[in-house]
Design an enzyme around this catalytic site. Structure first.
Site, PDB file in Angstrom:
ATOM      1  N   ASP A  56      10.965 -14.415  74.340  1.00  0.00           N
ATOM      2  CA  ASP A  56      10.927 -13.318  73.353  1.00  0.00           C
ATOM      3  C   ASP A  56      10.643 -11.964  73.995  1.00  0.00           C
ATOM      4  OD1 ASP A  56      11.140 -15.362  71.375  1.00  0.00           O
ATOM      5  OD2 ASP A  56       8.985 -15.695  71.587  1.00  0.00           O
ATOM      6  N   LYS A  85      15.503 -10.007  75.621  1.00  0.00           N
ATOM      7  CA  LYS A  85      16.688 -10.171  76.478  1.00  0.00           C
ATOM      8  C   LYS A  85      17.971  -9.739  75.755  1.00  0.00           C
ATOM      9  CE  LYS A  85      15.343 -14.468  77.117  1.00  0.00           C
ATOM     10  NZ  LYS A  85      13.952 -14.421  76.645  1.00  0.00           N
ATOM     11  N   GLY A 111      16.513 -17.270  70.288  1.00  0.00           N
ATOM     12  CA  GLY A 111      16.981 -16.258  69.358  1.00  0.00           C
ATOM     13  C   GLY A 111      17.106 -14.939  70.101  1.00  0.00           C
ATOM     14  N   HIS A 112      18.333 -14.479  70.302  1.00  0.00           N
ATOM     15  CA  HIS A 112      18.547 -13.195  70.970  1.00  0.00           C
ATOM     16  C   HIS A 112      18.965 -12.180  69.919  1.00  0.00           C
ATOM     17  CE1 HIS A 112      19.420 -15.065  75.189  1.00  0.00           C
ATOM     18  NE2 HIS A 112      18.213 -15.308  74.739  1.00  0.00           N
ATOM     19  N   GLN A 164      14.597 -18.267  76.611  1.00  0.00           N
ATOM     20  CA  GLN A 164      13.141 -18.463  76.745  1.00  0.00           C
ATOM     21  C   GLN A 164      12.624 -17.672  77.959  1.00  0.00           C
ATOM     22  OE1 GLN A 164      14.783 -21.854  76.591  1.00  0.00           O
ATOM     23  NE2 GLN A 164      14.661 -21.899  74.392  1.00  0.00           N
ATOM     24  N   ARG A 180       3.657 -14.836  66.460  1.00  0.00           N
ATOM     25  CA  ARG A 180       3.463 -15.045  67.898  1.00  0.00           C
ATOM     26  C   ARG A 180       2.037 -14.712  68.295  1.00  0.00           C
ATOM     27  NH1 ARG A 180       8.963 -11.807  68.842  1.00  0.00           N
ATOM     28  NH2 ARG A 180      10.420 -13.495  68.419  1.00  0.00           N
TER      29      ARG A 180
HETATM   30  P1  IMP Z   1      11.225 -26.634  72.290  1.00  0.00           P
HETATM   31  O1  IMP Z   1      12.051 -25.821  73.226  1.00  0.00           O
HETATM   32  O2  IMP Z   1      11.667 -26.532  70.852  1.00  0.00           O
HETATM   33  O3  IMP Z   1      11.040 -28.051  72.741  1.00  0.00           O
HETATM   34  O4  IMP Z   1       9.725 -26.007  72.297  1.00  0.00           O
HETATM   35  C1  IMP Z   1       8.900 -26.089  73.442  1.00  0.00           C
HETATM   36  C2  IMP Z   1       8.050 -24.847  73.586  1.00  0.00           C
HETATM   37  O5  IMP Z   1       8.873 -23.742  73.929  1.00  0.00           O
HETATM   38  C3  IMP Z   1       7.308 -24.438  72.322  1.00  0.00           C
HETATM   39  O6  IMP Z   1       6.049 -23.889  72.683  1.00  0.00           O
HETATM   40  C4  IMP Z   1       8.184 -23.359  71.739  1.00  0.00           C
HETATM   41  O7  IMP Z   1       7.459 -22.467  70.915  1.00  0.00           O
HETATM   42  C5  IMP Z   1       8.670 -22.679  73.003  1.00  0.00           C
HETATM   43  N1  IMP Z   1       9.940 -22.011  72.789  1.00  0.00           N
HETATM   44  C6  IMP Z   1      11.153 -22.572  72.665  1.00  0.00           C
HETATM   45  N2  IMP Z   1      12.093 -21.622  72.477  1.00  0.00           N
HETATM   46  C7  IMP Z   1      11.456 -20.435  72.503  1.00  0.00           C
HETATM   47  C8  IMP Z   1      11.897 -19.072  72.392  1.00  0.00           C
HETATM   48  O8  IMP Z   1      13.078 -18.739  72.244  1.00  0.00           O
HETATM   49  N3  IMP Z   1      10.924 -18.139  72.469  1.00  0.00           N
HETATM   50  C9  IMP Z   1       9.612 -18.449  72.663  1.00  0.00           C
HETATM   51  N4  IMP Z   1       9.163 -19.689  72.771  1.00  0.00           N
HETATM   52  C10 IMP Z   1      10.083 -20.678  72.701  1.00  0.00           C
END
Ligand code: IMP
Length: 428
Positions: A15, A18, A42-43, A226, A307
């Protein structure tokens, strides 16, 4: 090889902004590629004042004539994919050519059920706080070699056989371990067959396609999703995502040769945020954290979760710069820091009385690290219409210079608001 590739990575816990940087760089890019993750991201891009959140599609989709690729390293949620394609079409913005790798893995309905069931099974205190999009279970199947790939969707007989064999195992896990209902074959197979038909026009051997682009001298931008600290290998395991979010993932996730790499650009938020569980040494649960959450609009773009917010962590940032070998920084959301009397920056950790400038990707060690802060004077001016570095208040200029000095990487872009024009480009 006449072309080159740049990689844009998130240097923190995701977040960082990007989407906006990709949008700013977009005009000079020929090919936009995503190489890992996907439906969990999410971009955000602002187009004609309208906010578009790309969860899955590359952000280059809004540019006429560009090539946008979902590489072999991503996991595709076909429903999400088709919804986004349709939404863009309805907005008249589907102007790019879109290609999906034959070898990308498919997020199936049972992955989402398992994602939720596994979190519930872990129970309070051991949850990871996943996005619930089935990402972990899908990557698990990839590495267990029992996954459905995009190429399987295109062949009805092979798909039926693959789904029925996978379901046999999944249904046992769902019913016996998690007490869920079994999934009937047709409930999974029939929609998957339809996805295959709808996806077929986009499916290609993207490894060849990308190599051909290089040969033609094209400029490729690999869009990391991420952030580095959520990387499966280098992040704060187990509180990570299941893919390689770092620059090196860009090669395994596309098949591009390492030698084509030109620049790695780090996207850094002017403070730190984290969604989900896991250690975050600079988290501020008081007024400052609240200020950043409200001013920075820090609510997850995919799940809507608030967040966790805190000060910039230089220890983590230096680690990210090293892991990714970044040559420049895009510093985002500087405007969210306006209005604070003082700005704190974490310059080291105190681990049981020992001061260290080393980051630890061990979650248990990091949880015991107390931040050692330095304090800088803040600023109160609204900076959202500043267009040059010199027009920023002294406090903001000093903050940017301080970051550059501490991490030894130049800040080549400063973002002072969500819109594309709210950007101070210092030569990115
Ligand atoms: P997963 O990718 O859904 O398995 O989540 C694993 C961890 O990565 C969790 O703590 C999510 O909140 C974090 N996470 C996954 N995608 C994002 C993102 O786009 N932004 C921030 N955190 C993310």
């Amino acid at each position: 090889m006449k072309g080159k590739a740049d990689i844009l990575i998130g240097a923190q816990w995701g977040d960082e902004g990007k989407g906006k940087v990709m949008d700013v760089m977009g005009a000079d890019v020929d090919v936009f590629v995503r190489y890992q993750g996907v439906a969990n991201t999410g971009h955000t891009v602002i187009l004609d004042g309208k906010k578009i959140v790309f969860k899955l599609l590359p952000s280059g989709m809004i540019y006429p004539g560009k090539l946008c690729v979902l590489g072999n390293g991503v996991v595709i949620d076909p429903e999400q994919f088709l919804t986004e394609v349709e939404e863009l079409h309805n907005m008249g913005q589907d102007r790019a050519r879109l290609a999906v790798s034959l070898n990308a893995h498919v997020v199936m309905p049972y992955h989402k059920i398992l994602d939720h069931a596994q979190e519930a099974f872990r129970g309070k205190g051991r949850m990871l706080g996943t996005t619930g999009r089935g990402i972990g279970p899908c990557y698990l199947d990839k590495y267990a070699r029992s996954s459905i790939r995009v190429e399987d969707l295109l062949d009805e007989a092979r798909l039926r056989e693959a789904v029925s064999s996978v379901l046999e195992e999944k249904n046992r896990i769902l019913t016996k371990l998690y007490g869920e209902k079994p999934m009937p074959l047709d409930e999974v197979y029939e929609p998957a067959r339809e996805w295959g038909k709808a996806l077929a026009p986009y499916v290609e051997n993207t490894t060849d396609l990308l190599y051909e682009s290089l040969e033609k001298g094209k400029h490729i931008l690999l869009e990391g999703a991420q952030g580095t600290l959520l990387d499966i290998d280098h992040g704060t395991y187990p509180y990570v995502t299941s893919s390689s979010t770092t620059a090196s993932g860009g090669f395994s996730g596309t098949g591009l040769p390492v030698a084509c790499l030109d620049r790695v650009i780090a996207v850094v938020k002017g403070y730190t945020t984290r969604v989900g569980e896991g250690p975050m040494p600079t988290e501020d649960k008081g007024e400052a954290g609240e200020h950043l959450r409200n001013k920075g609009g820090e609510f997850a773009s995919v799940t809507g979760r608030p967040r966790r917010c805190g000060w910039l962590d230089m220890v983590a940032l230096r680690y990210s710069m090293r892991i990714n070998w970044c040559c420049s920084i895009a510093l985002m959301k500087l405007d969210a820091l306006s209005g604070l009397d003082e700005i704190k920056v974490c310059v080291a950790y105190n681990l049981n009385g020992i001061i260290s400038e080393r980051f630890s990707s061990s979650s248990s060690t990091l949880a015991d690290c107390r931040p050692v802060f330095e304090s800088l004077p803040g600023w109160h001016e609204d900076i959202s219409s500043c267009t040059t570095f010199e027009s920023l208040p002294e406090g903001a200029q000093n903050y940017v210079r301080y970051i550059e000095d501490r991490v030894c990487v130049p800040v080549k872009l400063v973002s002072v608001g969500p819109a594309k024009h709210q950007t101070i480009n210092r030569g990115l």
